[in-house]
Design an enzyme around this catalytic site. Sequence first.
Site, PDB file in Angstrom:
ATOM      1  N   HIS A  42       0.857  -1.193   0.000  1.00 38.51           N
ATOM      2  CA  HIS A  42       0.000   0.000   0.000  1.00 38.51           C
ATOM      3  C   HIS A  42       0.890   1.238   0.000  1.00 38.51           C
ATOM      4  O   HIS A  42       2.117   1.135  -0.005  1.00 38.51           O
ATOM      5  CB  HIS A  42      -0.955   0.002   1.199  1.00 38.51           C
ATOM      6  CG  HIS A  42      -0.325   0.393   2.508  1.00 38.51           C
ATOM      7  ND1 HIS A  42      -0.984   1.092   3.480  1.00 38.51           N
ATOM      8  CD2 HIS A  42       0.911   0.177   3.016  1.00 38.51           C
ATOM      9  CE1 HIS A  42      -0.199   1.285   4.526  1.00 38.51           C
ATOM     10  NE2 HIS A  42       0.963   0.725   4.267  1.00 38.51           N
ATOM     11  N   CYS A  94       5.884   6.813   4.363  1.00 40.46           N
ATOM     12  CA  CYS A  94       4.700   6.017   4.035  1.00 40.46           C
ATOM     13  C   CYS A  94       4.013   6.466   2.742  1.00 40.46           C
ATOM     14  O   CYS A  94       3.123   5.784   2.253  1.00 40.46           O
ATOM     15  CB  CYS A  94       3.707   6.022   5.190  1.00 40.46           C
ATOM     16  SG  CYS A  94       4.316   5.071   6.598  1.00 40.46           S
ATOM     17  N   HIS A 110       5.130   0.487  -0.498  1.00 38.62           N
ATOM     18  CA  HIS A 110       5.799  -0.445   0.403  1.00 38.62           C
ATOM     19  C   HIS A 110       4.804  -1.513   0.835  1.00 38.62           C
ATOM     20  O   HIS A 110       3.636  -1.463   0.464  1.00 38.62           O
ATOM     21  CB  HIS A 110       6.391   0.288   1.622  1.00 38.62           C
ATOM     22  CG  HIS A 110       5.357   0.940   2.486  1.00 38.62           C
ATOM     23  ND1 HIS A 110       4.707   2.111   2.138  1.00 38.62           N
ATOM     24  CD2 HIS A 110       4.845   0.571   3.684  1.00 38.62           C
ATOM     25  CE1 HIS A 110       3.858   2.446   3.090  1.00 38.62           C
ATOM     26  NE2 HIS A 110       3.915   1.519   4.041  1.00 38.62           N
ATOM     27  N   HIS A 161       3.689  -4.717   3.982  1.00 40.05           N
ATOM     28  CA  HIS A 161       3.711  -5.154   5.373  1.00 40.05           C
ATOM     29  C   HIS A 161       3.308  -6.612   5.469  1.00 40.05           C
ATOM     30  O   HIS A 161       2.584  -7.123   4.630  1.00 40.05           O
ATOM     31  CB  HIS A 161       2.714  -4.352   6.220  1.00 40.05           C
ATOM     32  CG  HIS A 161       3.011  -2.896   6.297  1.00 40.05           C
ATOM     33  ND1 HIS A 161       3.977  -2.383   7.123  1.00 40.05           N
ATOM     34  CD2 HIS A 161       2.454  -1.842   5.644  1.00 40.05           C
ATOM     35  CE1 HIS A 161       4.003  -1.062   6.982  1.00 40.05           C
ATOM     36  NE2 HIS A 161       3.093  -0.710   6.087  1.00 40.05           N
ATOM     37  N   HIS A 167      -1.161 -10.725  -0.648  1.00 34.40           N
ATOM     38  CA  HIS A 167      -0.363 -10.519  -1.855  1.00 34.40           C
ATOM     39  C   HIS A 167      -1.066  -9.632  -2.878  1.00 34.40           C
ATOM     40  O   HIS A 167      -0.905  -9.804  -4.081  1.00 34.40           O
ATOM     41  CB  HIS A 167       0.089 -11.847  -2.467  1.00 34.40           C
ATOM     42  CG  HIS A 167       1.222 -12.449  -1.703  1.00 34.40           C
ATOM     43  ND1 HIS A 167       1.018 -13.170  -0.552  1.00 34.40           N
ATOM     44  CD2 HIS A 167       2.546 -12.403  -1.914  1.00 34.40           C
ATOM     45  CE1 HIS A 167       2.192 -13.549  -0.073  1.00 34.40           C
ATOM     46  NE2 HIS A 167       3.144 -13.095  -0.874  1.00 34.40           N
ATOM     47  N   GLU A 169       0.024  -3.559  11.663  1.00 28.99           N
ATOM     48  CA  GLU A 169       0.775  -3.229  10.458  1.00 28.99           C
ATOM     49  C   GLU A 169       2.231  -3.655  10.638  1.00 28.99           C
ATOM     50  O   GLU A 169       2.889  -4.060   9.682  1.00 28.99           O
ATOM     51  CB  GLU A 169       0.668  -1.725  10.188  1.00 28.99           C
ATOM     52  CG  GLU A 169       1.080  -1.326   8.813  1.00 28.99           C
ATOM     53  CD  GLU A 169       0.780   0.123   8.522  1.00 28.99           C
ATOM     54  OE1 GLU A 169      -0.222   0.386   7.834  1.00 28.99           O
ATOM     55  OE2 GLU A 169       1.540   0.997   8.988  1.00 28.99           O
TER      56      GLU A 169
END
Length: 141
Positions: free
Chosen positions: A7, A16, A20, A22, A66, A130
Amino acid sequence: MEFDAGHRIPHHGSQCRNIHGHRYVIEATLAGDPITIDGAADEGMVLDFSEVKTILKAEIVDQWDHAFIVFKGDTQVLNFLESLPGHKTVVLDLIPTAENLAAIAFAKLRARFELEYGKRLRLERVRLYETPNCWADATGE
């Protein structure tokens, strides 16, 4: 349960705003009365954990794992993702912050648990990690 997703927070003032990903962890807290039917396989349980996992997997993990989760207003990234054939993209009406993802997950899970179990159970909380030390809770309030 865990899932991996990408996201970005498009207007964020720091890192952010970059694309990237998580390793998310999602928890659901349910409330209800334990089953009291003598000899029932789930006697003494509010709900068998395997049933909780099945719903979490179907409603959240299978859909978001994914995938790249993108805000519909993030047109630069959305246009790029749409140019990739067969890419797993989840488009949201909200910016995919941990807080918004937890609230979306809560709404989806509450609807599914109500459909399956009616008033016998209630979803009290969804917690979405997260990172191991950063999470958001949604309670539907």
